[in-house]
Write a protein that holds these residues in place. Structure first.
Motif, mmCIF file in Angstrom:
data_model
loop_
_atom_site.group_PDB
_atom_site.id
_atom_site.type_symbol
_atom_site.label_atom_id
_atom_site.label_comp_id
_atom_site.label_asym_id
_atom_site.label_seq_id
_atom_site.Cartn_x
_atom_site.Cartn_y
_atom_site.Cartn_z
ATOM 1 N N ALA A 1 23.493 11.842 53.000
ATOM 2 C CA ALA A 1 23.564 11.391 51.608
ATOM 3 C C ALA A 1 23.816 12.559 50.667
ATOM 4 O O ALA A 1 24.631 12.467 49.736
ATOM 5 C CB ALA A 1 22.267 10.668 51.231
ATOM 6 N N GLU A 2 23.128 13.673 50.924
ATOM 7 C CA GLU A 2 23.324 14.845 50.070
ATOM 8 C C GLU A 2 24.743 15.389 50.180
ATOM 9 O O GLU A 2 25.350 15.797 49.181
ATOM 10 C CB GLU A 2 22.314 15.922 50.464
ATOM 11 C CG GLU A 2 22.304 17.144 49.566
ATOM 12 C CD GLU A 2 21.826 16.807 48.165
ATOM 13 O OE1 GLU A 2 22.220 17.546 47.238
ATOM 14 O OE2 GLU A 2 21.070 15.826 48.007
ATOM 15 N N ALA A 3 25.284 15.399 51.414
ATOM 16 C CA ALA A 3 26.661 15.874 51.593
ATOM 17 C C ALA A 3 27.655 14.982 50.859
ATOM 18 O O ALA A 3 28.636 15.460 50.259
ATOM 19 C CB ALA A 3 26.995 15.921 53.077
ATOM 20 N N GLN A 4 27.426 13.664 50.875
ATOM 21 C CA GLN A 4 28.315 12.746 50.166
ATOM 22 C C GLN A 4 28.290 13.031 48.669
ATOM 23 O O GLN A 4 29.338 13.092 48.005
ATOM 24 C CB GLN A 4 27.892 11.290 50.458
ATOM 25 C CG GLN A 4 28.806 10.247 49.854
ATOM 26 C CD GLN A 4 30.194 10.267 50.499
ATOM 27 O OE1 GLN A 4 30.347 10.713 51.619
ATOM 28 N NE2 GLN A 4 31.198 9.816 49.752
ATOM 29 N N ARG A 5 27.074 13.202 48.140
ATOM 30 C CA ARG A 5 26.985 13.511 46.706
ATOM 31 C C ARG A 5 27.618 14.862 46.390
ATOM 32 O O ARG A 5 28.280 15.020 45.351
ATOM 33 C CB ARG A 5 25.504 13.520 46.293
ATOM 34 C CG ARG A 5 24.867 12.143 46.254
ATOM 35 C CD ARG A 5 23.521 12.182 45.527
ATOM 36 N NE ARG A 5 22.553 13.009 46.218
ATOM 37 C CZ ARG A 5 21.730 12.554 47.160
ATOM 38 N NH1 ARG A 5 21.757 11.273 47.518
ATOM 39 N NH2 ARG A 5 20.879 13.358 47.746
ATOM 40 N N ALA A 6 27.418 15.848 47.275
ATOM 41 C CA ALA A 6 28.001 17.168 47.027
ATOM 42 C C ALA A 6 29.524 17.115 47.036
ATOM 43 O O ALA A 6 30.189 17.773 46.222
ATOM 44 C CB ALA A 6 27.499 18.159 48.078
ATOM 45 N N ARG A 7 30.105 16.327 47.988
ATOM 46 C CA ARG A 7 31.568 16.226 48.015
ATOM 47 C C ARG A 7 32.111 15.575 46.745
ATOM 48 O O ARG A 7 33.132 16.001 46.197
ATOM 49 C CB ARG A 7 31.991 15.426 49.250
ATOM 50 C CG ARG A 7 31.921 16.224 50.547
ATOM 51 C CD ARG A 7 32.659 15.507 51.671
ATOM 52 N NE ARG A 7 31.971 14.276 52.042
ATOM 53 C CZ ARG A 7 31.031 14.210 52.973
ATOM 54 N NH1 ARG A 7 30.659 15.317 53.607
ATOM 55 N NH2 ARG A 7 30.440 13.067 53.264
#
Length: 430
Positions: free
Chosen positions: A266-272
């Motif tokens: 989830a964090e990676a999705q938000r970061a992208r």
């Protein structure tokens, strides 16, 4: 010893070495059980306990004052085998008890050692010793037996009282002499019977002591085996507990990894998403800055052209014709570019558009390294190193040269490789 034949051989050429007069002995060469039983025979219980206290020894999980005699000797034996210097305190106790080592100036060979050990363990040690001394060819050696025999005479027969004389012999009839002799024989028989009883008593006492010692050793062995079984059982329980702890840890790590994987996705999705948004904003700002830089360069060129025109109109007529071969003056902000071998190597792999833009930025750096369109930023962790933008993901690295009025063009790299370049540069500098 008695009954044992010794083989005759050539005379010994090398003299037998004598022991240390102080009685020092390499006790650590003995096995644990042999050394423990030697200490058990040598030391009194209170002496063994005092030695354990003096040496600061202990058994994990047990109180020292609760240890038995055999266990104390085991602890001392382990310490002497581990630290041979500890034997000095034990030998000091033995010297204090016995006054010193026996026959320290008598050399021993293996056969003599066997004889000495058999003599010491025999009930007839004095008889054997007198036999050997009286059979010696040296008169001085034989004379050493006389004081011992005198003491035995006084002990068993007894001297006449001081000043007393033997009674004179009288003529008596044979019957009285026979009765007197019979009486003496009876008394002698009674004395022998008493000695026999004493011998039996000593034998029974020695047998009883031997049985007590054997019972002590058996009790010690039984206790040691019980402790060993308990240690094995406790070790098995400890291994089971350790295995259970490892399994619990593995389950916890798996649960943590699963939770971290969910949160990380989830964090990676938000970061992208945030990165894409920021890239769009950066691209728009860079385009605006590029247009602003173009306008500034145009204004600078127009200003320079106006200055040149004004200068030409103010010159005297005699010097109105400029010399064609004279170069124009360099501005105060101009720095001589030094293109390093690393820079030329880094150009490989980039297309011609990026290579042309790199030289363009390098030329602008040489003209004015503070030009606002360059947006030169320092590299974190490398003092004196800077980077300028060539394209969206491409950066040109440079630094001010050690020589005055120079600038070193270092490398053309991808923006994602900046951290790796900083680490490599630090490694090279150290």
């Amino acid at each position: 010893m008695a009954g044992r034949k010794k083989s005759a051989g050539p005379p010994r050429k090398t003299p037998i070495a004598l022991p240390d007069p102080s009685g020092d002995a390499p006790l650590e060469e003995l096995t644990r059980d042999a050394l423990s039983v030697l200490l058990y025979v040598w030391l009194l219980p209170e002496e063994a306990r005092a030695l354990v206290k003096d040496l600061g020894l202990s058994v994990p999980g047990f109180r020292t004052d609760a240890l038995g005699d055999v266990e104390l000797c085991d602890v001392l034996a382990d310490e002497i085998r581990a630290a041979p210097a500890a034997r000095a305190k034990v030998l000091e106790k033995i010297r204090a008890a016995f006054g010193g080592m026996p026959v320290p100036d008598l050399p021993l060979d293996p056969a003599g050692a066997d004889d000495l050990l058999e003599l010491g363990s025999s009930e007839h040690g004095l008889t054997y010793a007198l036999w050997r001394v009286l059979a010696d060819p040296d008169p001085d050696v034989r004379a050493r037996a006389k004081p011992v025999l005198d003491r035995l005479v006084k002990k068993y027969y007894g001297p006449f009282p001081e000043g007393a004389k033997a009674p004179p012999r009288k003529e008596e009839d044979p019957a009285k002499e026979i009765a007197a002799l019979q009486k003496k024989l009876d008394e002698r028989d009674k004395e022998l019977e008493r000695e026999r009883e004493d011998g039996r008593a000593r034998l029974d006492s020695a047998r009883k002591k031997g049985e007590e010692q054997r019972e002590k050793l058996q009790a010690w062995l039984k206790d040691a085996r019980a402790r060993e079984a308990q240690a094995v059982e406790e070790g098995a329980r400890a291994r089971e507990a350790a295995d259970a702890a490892v399994r619990a840890r593995d389950r916890a790590e798996a649960a943590l990894a699963q939770a971290q994987a969910t949160d990380a996705a989830a964090e990676a999705q938000r970061a992208r998403a945030t990165a894409r948004e920021l890239e769009g904003k950066v691209a728009a700002l860079e385009a605006r800055l590029e247009r602003q830089a173009e306008r500034e360069r145009a204004l600078v060129a127009a200003t320079e052209a106006a200055e040149s025109a004004r200068a030409r109109t103010e010159r005297p007529a005699a010097s109105a014709q400029p010399e064609a071969d004279e170069p124009e003056e360099a501005p105060a902000t101009w720095l001589m570019p030094v293109y390093t071998r690393e820079f030329y190597d880094s150009l490989e792999g980039w297309d011609r558009r990026i290579q042309r833009a790199a030289f363009k930025q390098a030329n602008l750096l040489a003209q004015d390294h503070r030009h606002p369109s360059l947006r030169a930023l320092p590299l974190e962790g490398l003092p004196g190193y800077y980077r300028v933008r060539v394209a969206t993901d491409v950066r040109l690295l440079y630094r001010r040269g050690e020589r005055q009025n120079t600038i070193e063009i270092l490398s053309l790299i991808d923006r994602e490789d900046l951290d790796r370049y900083v680490r490599q540069a630090k490694t090279r500098s150290t």
